[in-house]
Scaffold this active site. Structure first.
Site, PDB file in Angstrom:
ATOM      1  N   HIS A  91       0.984  -1.137  -0.015  1.00  0.00           N
ATOM      2  CA  HIS A  91       0.125  -0.114   0.072  1.00  0.00           C
ATOM      3  C   HIS A  91       0.919   1.292   0.035  1.00  0.00           C
ATOM      4  O   HIS A  91       0.461   2.156  -0.772  1.00  0.00           O
ATOM      5  CB  HIS A  91      -0.939   0.018   1.293  1.00  0.00           C
ATOM      6  CG  HIS A  91      -2.018   1.043   1.386  1.00  0.00           C
ATOM      7  ND1 HIS A  91      -1.826   2.110   2.140  1.00  0.00           N
ATOM      8  CD2 HIS A  91      -2.985   1.374   0.524  1.00  0.00           C
ATOM      9  CE1 HIS A  91      -2.928   2.867   1.643  1.00  0.00           C
ATOM     10  NE2 HIS A  91      -3.596   2.341   0.747  1.00  0.00           N
ATOM     11  N   PHE A 114       5.503  19.922  -3.475  1.00  0.00           N
ATOM     12  CA  PHE A 114       5.330  18.457  -2.819  1.00  0.00           C
ATOM     13  C   PHE A 114       5.805  18.592  -1.126  1.00  0.00           C
ATOM     14  O   PHE A 114       7.238  18.620  -1.183  1.00  0.00           O
ATOM     15  CB  PHE A 114       6.001  17.722  -3.321  1.00  0.00           C
ATOM     16  CG  PHE A 114       5.860  16.105  -3.252  1.00  0.00           C
ATOM     17  CD1 PHE A 114       4.541  15.549  -3.527  1.00  0.00           C
ATOM     18  CD2 PHE A 114       6.784  15.637  -2.890  1.00  0.00           C
ATOM     19  CE1 PHE A 114       4.442  14.076  -3.106  1.00  0.00           C
ATOM     20  CE2 PHE A 114       6.921  14.047  -2.608  1.00  0.00           C
ATOM     21  CZ  PHE A 114       5.516  13.444  -2.877  1.00  0.00           C
TER      22      PHE A 114
END
Length: 155
Positions: A91, A114
Site C-alpha cells: 500500500h 510537494f
C-alpha cells in the site's frame, strides 16, 4: 552578462493554499504548524492562507487539479502536505506513487510544492515533522513563497 532570476522569500500580498492529508494526522498537523510558522515569518497574512483537508495523500493530486481549475479561489502557490509511512503491505508504494503525481497535474500557472514525507518508520516521520531533521512543512511553505515570487518575476 547572464540574466539571473531568483524568487525572494517575501510573502507579503501572496495567497497560499495548503492541502493537508488527514491520514497520519499526528504528523501532518506538525507539518501544517511548520508551514503556518513559515508563512507568518515571511509576511503572508494568516487570512491569506487557505487550508484544505483531504482524507489521505492519495487524494492530493485530484484536489490540486480541482483547486487549479477553480474560479472561486485563486492562489499564488499550492503546498501539499502528507505523511506516508511504510507498513507491511505494498500500500505504501501505491499511495506514495500517487501522491508524487501532484507535480504532474500542475498546469504551470502557479507553483505546486510537494511537502509529503515518505518514510520507513514512524520515528523517521516524527524527525522530519519538526524534531531532528527540521520541519518539512516549513520548508515546503518557504519554497512556495520563493517560487510564487519567481513565477511572478518570469511573468
Amino acid at each position: 552578462m547572464t540574466a539571473q532570476l531568483e524568487g525572494l522569500r517575501i510573502g507579503n500580498g501572496q495567497k497560499h493554499c495548503v492541502i493537508v492529508s488527514k491520514f497520519n494526522e499526528f504528523i501532518t498537523e506538525s507539518l501544517l504548524k511548520g508551514a503556518k510558522d513559515a508563512y507568518r515569518q515571511h509576511g503572508v497574512a494568516e487570512s491569506d492562507v487557505t487550508v484544505i483537508y483531504v482524507p489521505g495523500a492519495f487524494e492530493l493530486p485530484q484536489t490540486v487539479k480541482r483547486v487549479l481549475g477553480s474560479k472561486k479561489y485563486q492562489f499564488s502557490a499550492i503546498v501539499c502536505l502528507g505523511a506516508v509511512i511504510r507498513g507491511a503491505t505494498s500500500h505504501y508504494d501505491l499511495v506514495s506513487g500517487e501522491a508524487a503525481k501532484v507535480g504532474s497535474v500542475a498546469d504551470g500557472s502557479v507553483p505546486v510544492i510537494f511537502g509529503v514525507i515518505t518514510t520507513e518508520s514512524i520515528e523517521q516521520a516524527i524527525e522530519r515533522a519538526g524534531t531532528k531533521a527540521g520541519n518539512k512543512g516549513y520548508e515546503a511553505a518557504t519554497t512556495a513563497i520563493e517560487m510564487a515570487n519567481l513565477f511572478k518575476e518570469i511573468g
